[in-house]
Design a protein around this motif. Structure first.
Motif, PDB file in Angstrom:
ATOM      1  N   ARG A  72       0.817  -1.207   0.000  1.00  0.00           N
ATOM      2  CA  ARG A  72       0.000   0.000   0.000  1.00  0.00           C
ATOM      3  C   ARG A  72       0.852   1.258   0.000  1.00  0.00           C
ATOM      4  O   ARG A  72       0.546   2.227  -0.686  1.00  0.00           O
ATOM      5  N   GLU A  73       1.918   1.228   0.788  1.00  0.00           N
ATOM      6  CA  GLU A  73       2.804   2.396   0.827  1.00  0.00           C
ATOM      7  C   GLU A  73       3.472   2.616  -0.520  1.00  0.00           C
ATOM      8  O   GLU A  73       3.641   3.743  -0.962  1.00  0.00           O
ATOM      9  N   ARG A  74       3.877   1.512  -1.176  1.00  0.00           N
ATOM     10  CA  ARG A  74       4.492   1.611  -2.508  1.00  0.00           C
ATOM     11  C   ARG A  74       3.498   2.209  -3.495  1.00  0.00           C
ATOM     12  O   ARG A  74       3.838   3.079  -4.285  1.00  0.00           O
ATOM     13  N   GLN A  75       2.251   1.728  -3.445  1.00  0.00           N
ATOM     14  CA  GLN A  75       1.224   2.223  -4.370  1.00  0.00           C
ATOM     15  C   GLN A  75       0.945   3.698  -4.133  1.00  0.00           C
ATOM     16  O   GLN A  75       0.808   4.463  -5.076  1.00  0.00           O
ATOM     17  N   GLU A  76       0.892   4.088  -2.880  1.00  0.00           N
ATOM     18  CA  GLU A  76       0.650   5.497  -2.543  1.00  0.00           C
ATOM     19  C   GLU A  76       1.754   6.379  -3.087  1.00  0.00           C
ATOM     20  O   GLU A  76       1.504   7.425  -3.666  1.00  0.00           O
ATOM     21  N   ARG A  77       2.992   5.937  -2.936  1.00  0.00           N
ATOM     22  CA  ARG A  77       4.137   6.692  -3.416  1.00  0.00           C
ATOM     23  C   ARG A  77       4.068   6.848  -4.938  1.00  0.00           C
ATOM     24  O   ARG A  77       4.327   7.905  -5.479  1.00  0.00           O
ATOM     25  N   ARG A  78       3.708   5.727  -5.608  1.00  0.00           N
ATOM     26  CA  ARG A  78       3.636   5.745  -7.058  1.00  0.00           C
ATOM     27  C   ARG A  78       2.558   6.726  -7.500  1.00  0.00           C
ATOM     28  O   ARG A  78       2.742   7.487  -8.439  1.00  0.00           O
ATOM     29  N   GLN A  79       1.419   6.714  -6.797  1.00  0.00           N
ATOM     30  CA  GLN A  79       0.309   7.590  -7.168  1.00  0.00           C
ATOM     31  C   GLN A  79       0.690   9.057  -7.000  1.00  0.00           C
ATOM     32  O   GLN A  79       0.286   9.900  -7.780  1.00  0.00           O
ATOM     33  N   ARG A  80       1.504   9.340  -6.016  1.00  0.00           N
ATOM     34  CA  ARG A  80       1.924  10.726  -5.789  1.00  0.00           C
ATOM     35  C   ARG A  80       2.823  11.226  -6.921  1.00  0.00           C
ATOM     36  O   ARG A  80       2.829  12.395  -7.245  1.00  0.00           O
TER      37      ARG A  80
END
Ligand SMILES: [Zn+2]
Length: 82
Positions: A72-80
């Motif tokens: 989830r943290e990886r996905q959030e970072r990617r989305q940012r």
């Protein structure tokens, strides 16, 4: 057994019962803070893995297993970045 002995025995029995009730109320039976706050199973719909107690204790209120948390943290970072 004389009356005095009987009285003492009754008193001890009463004390034991009262103590047992107190222990049940406030003693070991009471779950720790992290036990009620932290999820026992990963709340990710795709996962549902058991969250280890060490993790639940270390992060009170934890909702995901380590893998899902990291994903989830990886996905959030990617989305940012997008
Ligand atoms: Zn998970």
């Amino acid at each position: 057994m004389d009356l005095h002995d009987q009285a003492t025995e009754a008193e001890e029995l009463h004390r034991e019962r009262a103590l047992a009730q107190l222990l049940a109320k406030f003693g070991q039976a009471r779950p720790a803070d992290w036990e009620t706050k932290s999820a026992k199973w990963c709340t990710d719909a795709q996962c549902g893995e058991r969250i280890p107690d060490e993790r639940r204790r270390a992060i009170p209120g934890v909702k995901f297993c380590m893998e899902c948390q990291e994903r989830r943290e990886r996905q959030e970072r990617r989305q940012r970045w997008i």
